[in-house]
Design a protein around this motif. Structure first.
Motif, short mmCIF file in Angstrom:
data_model
loop_
_atom_site.label_atom_id
_atom_site.label_comp_id
_atom_site.label_asym_id
_atom_site.label_seq_id
_atom_site.Cartn_x
_atom_site.Cartn_y
_atom_site.Cartn_z
N ASP A 64 0.81 -1.22 0.00
CA ASP A 64 0.00 0.00 0.00
C ASP A 64 0.84 1.27 0.00
OD1 ASP A 64 1.05 -0.33 2.52
OD2 ASP A 64 -0.82 0.12 3.60
N GLY A 65 2.15 1.13 0.00
CA GLY A 65 3.04 2.28 0.01
C GLY A 65 4.48 1.83 -0.13
N THR A 96 5.32 5.99 2.49
CA THR A 96 4.67 5.98 3.81
C THR A 96 5.66 5.83 4.96
OG1 THR A 96 4.29 3.61 3.57
CG2 THR A 96 2.49 5.08 2.91
N ARG A 97 6.87 5.40 4.63
CA ARG A 97 7.85 5.19 5.70
C ARG A 97 9.25 5.51 5.18
NH1 ARG A 97 8.30 -0.77 8.41
NH2 ARG A 97 8.23 -1.28 6.18
N HIS A 118 5.16 14.93 3.36
CA HIS A 118 4.55 13.77 2.72
C HIS A 118 3.90 12.81 3.72
CE1 HIS A 118 6.18 14.87 -1.19
NE2 HIS A 118 7.29 15.19 -0.56
N GLY A 119 3.96 13.13 5.00
CA GLY A 119 3.28 12.31 5.99
C GLY A 119 3.91 10.97 6.25
N ALA A 120 5.16 10.79 5.84
CA ALA A 120 5.84 9.52 6.08
C ALA A 120 6.25 9.41 7.54
CB ALA A 120 7.07 9.40 5.18
N ARG A 121 6.36 8.20 8.01
CA ARG A 121 6.83 7.95 9.37
C ARG A 121 8.32 7.61 9.33
NH1 ARG A 121 4.58 3.39 13.68
NH2 ARG A 121 5.32 4.45 15.56
#
Length: 360
Positions: A64-65, A96-97, A118-121
């Motif tokens: 999903d990412g 996402t990460r 980008h909201g990545a962790r």
């Protein structure tokens, strides 16, 4: 020149050490492009404005990412290349990460940007996060007195000290995006999922404290970052933050720690140069290279010598101005190791420099 010091510009055609191979031949990713080095793993390359002119980053397909491993410097050029990548080979899904293998700017430089924009962790080791966050907050307009003293202790002459005194040092804040509070901690021995695989986290020290490497439990792939490189040895240096450290001892211990895990069939994905095979042989070479330097120093230290006075014996060629800083900290690392292990003693001269002498 020993490969145990600051690297020269990488010559991509230079022959690999015996026992190693590049499975993908001469291929390297084009700017904004990618090479699939294994199922669900893309190899990307970003430019660096220095002699070591690139850093490898990897994108792993999580379904999903994307998980991105390392990020390059924070520069407008690097951000533009990431835009090309996210509109090109990574366009099918979001990042996402971000996994930062260690705190050096070419690896963690845009981690905060990925978080904020980008909201990545962010996943990294505690030491890497603390070091990077601390250094981004420590902006200096001129070289500090403790840094000048560190150079003097290593044997830098007055002309070089005066040059350093009147210039801005390398500030992390110039090339590392601000790191927001909050990250996911990686620890030695952790098991994580990336790119449809289970990976074991093994940390190493010496080049950078608590640097993370990733060993696939699903197939024969190792993401080695800067801990294991195919043609040059990672710079192992003593810095003003810990002037009596023994990073060389830590680094060789880390290489020995990895040896039981290394297999001939491993595809090793490094932070610089190309993916390679021959990991057991490379670990042996990296250890032996530094033992060769120490052997030469045992002869050189029959008389007291500063770190700078040991350059010829360590590197076997003249060191230019652009290489001096990394060469100095690595020379100190070798002498500190001999001091820490009881092979050498040191005394402080009237000029403020430490001189090391081999003990009988």
């Amino acid at each position: 020149m020993s490969d145990a010091e600051s690297p020269p510009p990488l010559d991509e055609s230079r022959r690999l050490p015996a026992g190693l191979a590049y499975p993908h031949g001469e291929a390297i990713p084009e700017p904004g492009g990618a090479i699939e080095v294994a199922e669900r793993i893309l190899w990307l390359r970003l430019p660096l404005p220095m002699a070591l002119d690139h850093v490898n980053v990897y994108a792993l397909d999580d379904g999903d990412g994307w998980t991105v491993i390392d990020t390059g410097f924070q520069t407008s050029k690097t951000k533009a290349l990431w835009a090309d990548l996210m509109n090109g080979p990574l366009a099918a899904k979001p990042v996402t990460r971000v996994v930062a293998t260690h705190h050096h700017p070419d690896h963690i430089g845009l981690a905060g940007w990925f978080q904020a924009e980008h909201g990545a962790r962010l996943w990294t080791t505690r030491t890497a996060w603390l070091f990077a966050r601390m250094l981004t907050l420590d902006h200096q307009e001129r070289t500090t007195e403790p840094s000048l003293l560190h150079m003097r202790r290593a044997g830098a002459d007055e002309a070089r000290l005066e040059w350093a005194r009147n210039r801005e040092p390398m500030n992390f804040s110039r090339v590392v995006a601000p790191l927001p509070p909050g990250f996911k901690r990686l620890k030695d021995g952790d098991r994580i999922e990336m790119g449809g695989r289970a990976w074991r986290v093994l940390t190493g020290d010496g080049h950078a404290p608590e640097q993370a490497t990733f060993w696939s439990e699903t197939d024969d792939i190792v993401i080695s970052a800067d801990q294991i490189l195919p043609r040059i040895s990672p710079n192992v240096g003593v810095y003003v933050t810990e002037p009596e450290a023994d990073p060389l001892g830590e680094w060789m211990a880390s290489c020995r720690k990895f040896q039981p895990h290394a297999r001939e069939g491993h595809l090793c994905l490094p932070g610089h140069n190309r993916p390679f095979t021959g990991l057991p042989k490379r670990l042996e070479q990296l250890i032996e290279n530094h033992h060769g330097v120490l052997k030469r120093l045992r002869k050189a230290l029959a008389q007291p010598r500063t770190a700078v006075e040991c350059f010829d014996d360590i590197y076997k060629r003249p060191i230019g101005d652009g290489e001096f800083g990394l060469a100095m900290v690595e020379a100190v690392a070798h002498l500190n190791h001999m001091w820490a292990t009881g092979e050498a003693e040191r005394s402080l001269g009237e000029d403020g420099a430490w001189r090391f002498r081999l003990l009988p």
